[in-house]
Structure formats: C-alpha cells, structure tokens
Motif scaffolding. Structure first.
Motif, PDB file in Angstrom:
ATOM      1  N   ALA A 198     -46.757 -39.375  -9.088  1.00 59.76           N
ATOM      2  CA  ALA A 198     -45.921 -39.020 -10.710  1.00 59.76           C
ATOM      3  C   ALA A 198     -44.364 -38.127 -10.332  1.00 59.76           C
ATOM      4  CB  ALA A 198     -46.916 -37.946 -11.594  1.00 59.76           C
ATOM      5  N   VAL A 199     -44.679 -37.192  -9.137  1.00 60.32           N
ATOM      6  CA  VAL A 199     -43.661 -36.725  -8.569  1.00 60.32           C
ATOM      7  C   VAL A 199     -42.254 -37.412  -8.388  1.00 60.32           C
ATOM      8  CG1 VAL A 199     -42.726 -34.853  -7.434  1.00 60.32           C
ATOM      9  CG2 VAL A 199     -44.838 -34.569  -8.562  1.00 60.32           C
ATOM     10  N   LEU A 200     -42.633 -38.471  -7.359  1.00 60.42           N
ATOM     11  CA  LEU A 200     -41.817 -39.179  -6.872  1.00 60.42           C
ATOM     12  C   LEU A 200     -41.070 -40.489  -8.364  1.00 60.42           C
ATOM     13  CD1 LEU A 200     -40.293 -40.741  -4.302  1.00 60.42           C
ATOM     14  CD2 LEU A 200     -42.552 -42.148  -4.823  1.00 60.42           C
ATOM     15  N   GLU A 201     -42.004 -41.395  -8.706  1.00 62.25           N
ATOM     16  CA  GLU A 201     -41.114 -41.885 -10.069  1.00 62.25           C
ATOM     17  C   GLU A 201     -40.576 -40.674 -10.659  1.00 62.25           C
ATOM     18  OE1 GLU A 201     -44.721 -42.454 -11.561  1.00 62.25           O
ATOM     19  OE2 GLU A 201     -45.029 -44.049 -10.385  1.00 62.25           O
ATOM     20  N   SER A 202     -40.879 -39.354 -11.122  1.00 60.24           N
ATOM     21  CA  SER A 202     -40.476 -38.080 -11.912  1.00 60.24           C
ATOM     22  C   SER A 202     -39.006 -38.367 -11.680  1.00 60.24           C
ATOM     23  CB  SER A 202     -40.892 -37.306 -12.520  1.00 60.24           C
ATOM     24  OG  SER A 202     -41.542 -37.489 -12.612  1.00 60.24           O
ATOM     25  N   GLY A 260     -39.780 -47.113 -13.074  1.00 58.85           N
ATOM     26  CA  GLY A 260     -41.099 -47.910 -14.996  1.00 58.85           C
ATOM     27  C   GLY A 260     -41.673 -48.588 -13.532  1.00 58.85           C
ATOM     28  N   ALA A 261     -41.036 -49.303 -12.806  1.00 58.81           N
ATOM     29  CA  ALA A 261     -41.731 -51.131 -12.602  1.00 58.81           C
ATOM     30  C   ALA A 261     -42.550 -50.358 -10.662  1.00 58.81           C
ATOM     31  CB  ALA A 261     -40.784 -51.455 -11.636  1.00 58.81           C
ATOM     32  N   ILE A 262     -42.652 -49.040 -10.334  1.00 56.21           N
ATOM     33  CA  ILE A 262     -43.352 -47.987  -9.839  1.00 56.21           C
ATOM     34  C   ILE A 262     -44.369 -47.682 -10.162  1.00 56.21           C
ATOM     35  CG2 ILE A 262     -43.278 -45.649  -8.226  1.00 56.21           C
ATOM     36  CD1 ILE A 262     -40.719 -47.188  -6.921  1.00 56.21           C
ATOM     37  N   ALA A 263     -44.255 -46.683 -11.261  1.00 54.41           N
ATOM     38  CA  ALA A 263     -45.242 -46.449 -12.418  1.00 54.41           C
ATOM     39  C   ALA A 263     -46.474 -47.384 -12.446  1.00 54.41           C
ATOM     40  CB  ALA A 263     -44.472 -45.183 -13.119  1.00 54.41           C
ATOM     41  N   PHE A 264     -45.934 -48.185 -13.314  1.00 52.84           N
ATOM     42  CA  PHE A 264     -46.251 -49.240 -13.945  1.00 52.84           C
ATOM     43  C   PHE A 264     -47.469 -50.212 -12.581  1.00 52.84           C
ATOM     44  CE2 PHE A 264     -47.991 -54.207 -14.113  1.00 52.84           C
ATOM     45  CZ  PHE A 264     -48.253 -53.696 -15.750  1.00 52.84           C
ATOM     46  N   VAL A 265     -47.400 -50.375 -11.275  1.00 53.45           N
ATOM     47  CA  VAL A 265     -47.603 -51.028 -10.358  1.00 53.45           C
ATOM     48  C   VAL A 265     -48.946 -49.584  -9.415  1.00 53.45           C
ATOM     49  CG1 VAL A 265     -47.866 -51.517  -8.263  1.00 53.45           C
ATOM     50  CG2 VAL A 265     -46.573 -52.872  -9.880  1.00 53.45           C
ATOM     51  N   LEU A 309     -59.174 -40.422 -13.719  1.00 49.67           N
ATOM     52  CA  LEU A 309     -58.782 -38.790 -12.940  1.00 49.67           C
ATOM     53  C   LEU A 309     -57.391 -39.113 -12.361  1.00 49.67           C
ATOM     54  CD1 LEU A 309     -62.276 -39.013 -10.369  1.00 49.67           C
ATOM     55  CD2 LEU A 309     -60.784 -37.129 -11.487  1.00 49.67           C
ATOM     56  N   THR A 310     -57.248 -40.678 -12.036  1.00 50.09           N
ATOM     57  CA  THR A 310     -55.152 -40.806 -11.472  1.00 50.09           C
ATOM     58  C   THR A 310     -55.066 -40.583 -12.730  1.00 50.09           C
ATOM     59  OG1 THR A 310     -56.200 -43.585 -12.637  1.00 50.09           O
ATOM     60  CG2 THR A 310     -56.329 -42.241 -10.417  1.00 50.09           C
ATOM     61  N   SER A 311     -54.809 -41.135 -14.334  1.00 48.27           N
ATOM     62  CA  SER A 311     -54.562 -41.201 -15.474  1.00 48.27           C
ATOM     63  C   SER A 311     -54.285 -40.217 -15.564  1.00 48.27           C
ATOM     64  CB  SER A 311     -55.103 -42.229 -16.364  1.00 48.27           C
ATOM     65  OG  SER A 311     -56.247 -43.273 -16.744  1.00 48.27           O
ATOM     66  N   ALA A 312     -55.389 -39.533 -15.809  1.00 47.86           N
ATOM     67  CA  ALA A 312     -55.277 -37.460 -15.765  1.00 47.86           C
ATOM     68  C   ALA A 312     -53.736 -36.752 -15.898  1.00 47.86           C
ATOM     69  CB  ALA A 312     -56.117 -36.499 -16.200  1.00 47.86           C
ATOM     70  N   ALA A 313     -54.255 -37.193 -14.100  1.00 45.72           N
ATOM     71  CA  ALA A 313     -53.142 -36.442 -13.013  1.00 45.72           C
ATOM     72  C   ALA A 313     -51.653 -37.199 -13.005  1.00 45.72           C
ATOM     73  CB  ALA A 313     -53.525 -36.608 -11.880  1.00 45.72           C
ATOM     74  N   TRP A 314     -51.829 -38.190 -13.716  1.00 48.31           N
ATOM     75  CA  TRP A 314     -50.295 -39.072 -13.086  1.00 48.31           C
ATOM     76  C   TRP A 314     -49.326 -38.344 -15.139  1.00 48.31           C
ATOM     77  CZ3 TRP A 314     -47.592 -42.174 -17.216  1.00 48.31           C
ATOM     78  CH2 TRP A 314     -46.953 -42.120 -16.939  1.00 48.31           C
ATOM     79  N   PHE A 315     -50.650 -38.156 -15.907  1.00 46.37           N
ATOM     80  CA  PHE A 315     -50.078 -37.740 -17.282  1.00 46.37           C
ATOM     81  C   PHE A 315     -49.152 -36.727 -17.320  1.00 46.37           C
ATOM     82  CE2 PHE A 315     -52.026 -41.327 -19.997  1.00 46.37           C
ATOM     83  CZ  PHE A 315     -50.576 -41.276 -20.243  1.00 46.37           C
ATOM     84  N   ALA A 316     -50.562 -35.414 -16.572  1.00 49.58           N
ATOM     85  CA  ALA A 316     -50.167 -34.146 -16.356  1.00 49.58           C
ATOM     86  C   ALA A 316     -48.895 -33.669 -15.450  1.00 49.58           C
ATOM     87  CB  ALA A 316     -50.780 -33.602 -15.720  1.00 49.58           C
ATOM     88  N   VAL A 317     -48.656 -34.712 -14.613  1.00 48.16           N
ATOM     89  CA  VAL A 317     -47.538 -34.157 -14.259  1.00 48.16           C
ATOM     90  C   VAL A 317     -46.360 -34.641 -14.650  1.00 48.16           C
ATOM     91  CG1 VAL A 317     -46.041 -35.058 -12.181  1.00 48.16           C
ATOM     92  CG2 VAL A 317     -48.112 -34.639 -11.890  1.00 48.16           C
TER      93      VAL A 317
END
Length: 150
Positions: A26-30, A46-51, A72-80
């Motif tokens: 999430a940090v890298l994508e941001s 966006g492409a990286i985030a989807f995959v 876990l992964t969803s909540a961590a990504w959304f938080a960042v």
C-alpha cells in the motif's frame, strides 16, 4: 516444540508477514500514484493494487489456513491508503484526487472484493441430489389435481 505449537507459530508468523506485505504494498502503491509517461497518467499503482490485494489475500489464506485472514490484508491496505489520502497540517497529500488516485482506490478495492468473493461465496454441493427409490421419486414430483385434469 509440539506439532500443534509449530503449526500455530507458522500460522501466526504467516499472518504477520502477509499483513506487513500488505502495508508495504500500500505504501509503494501510494507513492506510485503520480506516475506519468510523456504527460499521460498511467494507472500503474491501480494495476499493482488490484493484483497485490487479490494475491496477498490468497497467500494469507494459504499460510494461515483460514479464510478470515483475507480481512487482515484488506484492513492493512485500507488503513494505509486512507491515511495517505488525508492531508497533512501543511496540506500535503500522498494520494491525490485525480485519475491515478481514483484508479488506485477503485482497483485496490476491486482486488479485495474479488478475494472476498473467492473465499466467502457459497459453495455449490458436490453431488447432485438423486432419488434411488422410485416410490420416493413419485411422491417428490407434483401430481395433477382434479381441476387441472378437466
């Protein structure tokens, strides 16, 4: 160490590693949101985030053995990503409101939705229902009433 203790350690360690990977992704994508080639916005984040969201959820389920690890992964990504969309006191933003920013939010959420659907959808039964006794089969089929025969 007992087998159950070792298995629990592997599951907990897997959950920690996958959650940390989701935060890192999430940090890298941001920071990839303002990616342009020749003045044209390219939604690489966006492409990286989807995959990444889709496959990190699969990795979490594999390592932990439970489908709830997708959360876990969803909540961590959304938080960042939510933190990255909030302006600082100086007014700076990491994820801006433009084509690439919206692509990151939409594609990342779509990857999470796909993973949630993949692991939480109702499973169809493996065998079709068949009736072995012909008397039971005759009772199961609707019979015509007197009025419909006339």
């Amino acid at each position: 160490m007992h087998e159950k203790g070792l298995e629990a350690a592997i599951r907990i360690g897997g959950a920690v590693v996958v959650t940390a990977a989701a935060v890192l992704a999430a940090v890298l994508e941001s920071f990839l949101v303002p990616f342009y080639i020749g003045g044209i916005a390219v939604p690489l984040a966006g492409a990286i985030a989807f995959v990444a969201n889709w496959r990190l959820a699969a990795l979490a389920v594999y390592w932990t053995g439970g489908r709830w690890s997708v959360v876990l992964t969803s909540a961590a990504w959304f938080a960042v990503v939510v933190i990255a969309t909030m302006p600082t006191s100086a007014g700076s933003l990491v994820v801006t409101s433009g084509f690439n920013g919206y692509a990151l939010l939409l594609a990342g959420t779509a990857g999470i939705a796909l993973a949630l659907w993949q692991y939480f959808r109702p499973k169809p039964s493996a065998k079709p229902r068949t009736v072995a006794d012909p008397r039971v089969a005759a009772q199961a089929t609707p019979t015509a009433t007197k009025e419909s025969r006339q």
